[in-house]
Design a protein around this motif. Structure first.
Motif, short mmCIF file in Angstrom:
data_model
loop_
_atom_site.label_atom_id
_atom_site.label_comp_id
_atom_site.label_asym_id
_atom_site.label_seq_id
_atom_site.Cartn_x
_atom_site.Cartn_y
_atom_site.Cartn_z
N VAL A 242 0.89 -1.34 -0.04
CA VAL A 242 0.49 0.32 -0.16
C VAL A 242 1.36 1.10 0.15
N LYS A 243 0.05 2.06 -0.04
CA LYS A 243 1.08 3.57 -0.06
C LYS A 243 1.70 3.73 1.56
N PRO A 244 2.20 4.31 1.02
CA PRO A 244 3.50 4.50 3.43
C PRO A 244 2.11 5.71 3.67
N GLN A 245 2.10 6.60 3.40
CA GLN A 245 0.35 7.14 3.72
C GLN A 245 -0.45 6.77 4.74
N VAL A 246 -0.98 4.99 3.71
CA VAL A 246 -1.93 4.69 4.96
C VAL A 246 -1.45 3.66 5.44
N PHE A 247 -0.05 3.23 5.97
CA PHE A 247 0.65 2.36 6.72
C PHE A 247 0.31 2.53 8.00
N SER A 248 -0.42 4.04 8.64
CA SER A 248 -0.31 3.87 10.03
C SER A 248 -1.94 3.03 10.26
N ALA A 249 -2.66 3.74 9.32
CA ALA A 249 -4.22 3.02 9.48
C ALA A 249 -4.26 1.82 9.36
N ILE A 250 -3.57 1.29 8.49
CA ILE A 250 -3.18 -0.30 8.19
C ILE A 250 -2.92 -0.49 9.35
N ALA A 251 -1.58 0.01 10.32
CA ALA A 251 -0.91 -0.45 11.68
C ALA A 251 -2.31 -0.58 12.62
N GLN A 252 -3.23 0.17 12.69
CA GLN A 252 -3.68 0.90 13.82
C GLN A 252 -5.26 -0.06 13.74
N GLU A 253 -5.62 -0.55 12.71
CA GLU A 253 -6.82 -1.23 11.99
C GLU A 253 -6.42 -2.66 12.30
N LEU A 254 -5.28 -3.40 12.34
CA LEU A 254 -4.36 -4.53 12.44
C LEU A 254 -4.22 -5.13 14.08
N ALA A 255 -4.03 -3.38 14.88
CA ALA A 255 -3.34 -3.67 15.89
C ALA A 255 -4.13 -4.86 16.86
N ASP A 256 -5.18 -4.96 17.19
CA ASP A 256 -5.93 -5.34 18.10
C ASP A 256 -6.50 -6.72 18.08
N ILE A 257 -5.51 -8.01 16.86
CA ILE A 257 -5.80 -9.26 16.68
C ILE A 257 -4.92 -10.05 16.97
#
Length: 272
Positions: free
Chosen positions: A72-87
């Motif tokens: 993905v684009k680096p700009q959206v990494f933080s959002a994706i990381a947050q989305e996956l954090a609780d798994i």
């Protein structure tokens, strides 16, 4: 069948990798899941490659047993990381290796997002989209020889692979990451020179492109040092040395060296 390979981001580079992994039989279509926000893109990938698709990144992270590939684009990494954090993925029987091709996102940031998971950072270049790329990889703290082997196998599908320390990733970006633009500029300039010398544009383009392609293949297959090949083409008082003299006068080699250094420095700035 078990899902082994998960792809987050179905763009050009992600699709290029997917296509060659399936064509080479490294993964079967039934072993792949892709997440992508654009519905039209998802429909295309499902129809073209017969893979499972979703708009839910967490589904990819949960189901993939061997690899989760971030494209993905680096700009959206933080959002994706947050989305996956609780798994809770650490306590699963199989923990996938996270492979990231996000430019400018260092291992420390990736490992902070995917705690105690094996992470590999990679920098492919655009010729990978036609299977002629080169990818530099660097390994995170929790990787094993098996994870290294997986990354080698994945990126070998789209070209050659080298391993470097993370401190050299900006230099990789400056050389092979940005390099295709330098080569394209070279091809364009050679063709323009041909037109200036009287050649029709279509023929000049063909001559320039095949000259660059053929020379690269010759160097690769013969293992000749570039200087040795140059000397073989350059006869005393001939046409080639006359052209080389003009290139030296114009600072051709120096310009390329400075281009790589400037791109490296810019990559360092963007990563801060």
């Amino acid at each position: 069948m078990t899902i082994k390979f998960g792809l987050i981001g179905g763009g050009v580079m992600g699709e290029a990798l997917l296509s060659r992994l399936i064509t080479r039989g490294i993964y079967q279509s039934s072993e792949v899941i892709i997440s992508e926000p654009l519905s039209s893109r998802l429909d295309f990938l499902k129809q073209q490659y017969d893979v499972a698709v979703t708009r839910d990144n967490s589904q990819v992270f949960t189901e993939a047993k061997e690899v989760v590939f971030l494209a993905v684009k680096p700009q959206v990494f933080s959002a994706i990381a947050q989305e996956l954090a609780d798994i809770d993925i650490i306590n699963r029987e199989y923990s996938p290796v996270i492979i990231s091709i996000l430019a400018g996102v260092p291992l420390v940031q990736l490992e902070a997002a995917f705690v105690q998971l094996p992470v590999i950072r990679a920098m492919p270049n655009t010729p990978a989209t036609v299977g002629a790329g080169i990818t530099a990889i660097c390994l995170g703290a929790y990787t094993s020889p098996k994870h290294h082997q997986i990354a080698q196998q994945v990126f070998s599908a789209v070209g050659e692979v080298v391993e470097v320390s993370e401190g050299l990733m900006d230099a990789v970006t400056g050389l092979s990451g940005s390099g295709p633009a330098y080569v394209a500029l070279l091809v364009e300039a050679l063709a323009d020179g041909g037109v200036a010398a009287g050649l029709p544009r279509t023929i000049a383009n063909q001559l320039a492109l095949q000259t660059v392609l053929g020379t690269a293949k010759l160097l690769q297959e013969t293992k000749l040092h570039p200087a040795e090949l140059k000397d073989r083409v350059t006869s005393p008082g001939g046409t080639t040395i006359a052209g080389i003299a003009k290139l030296e006068q114009a600072g051709f080699r120096s310009a390329l060296i400075e281009a790589v250094k400037a791109a490296t420095e810019r990559s360092q700035e963007l990563g801060k």
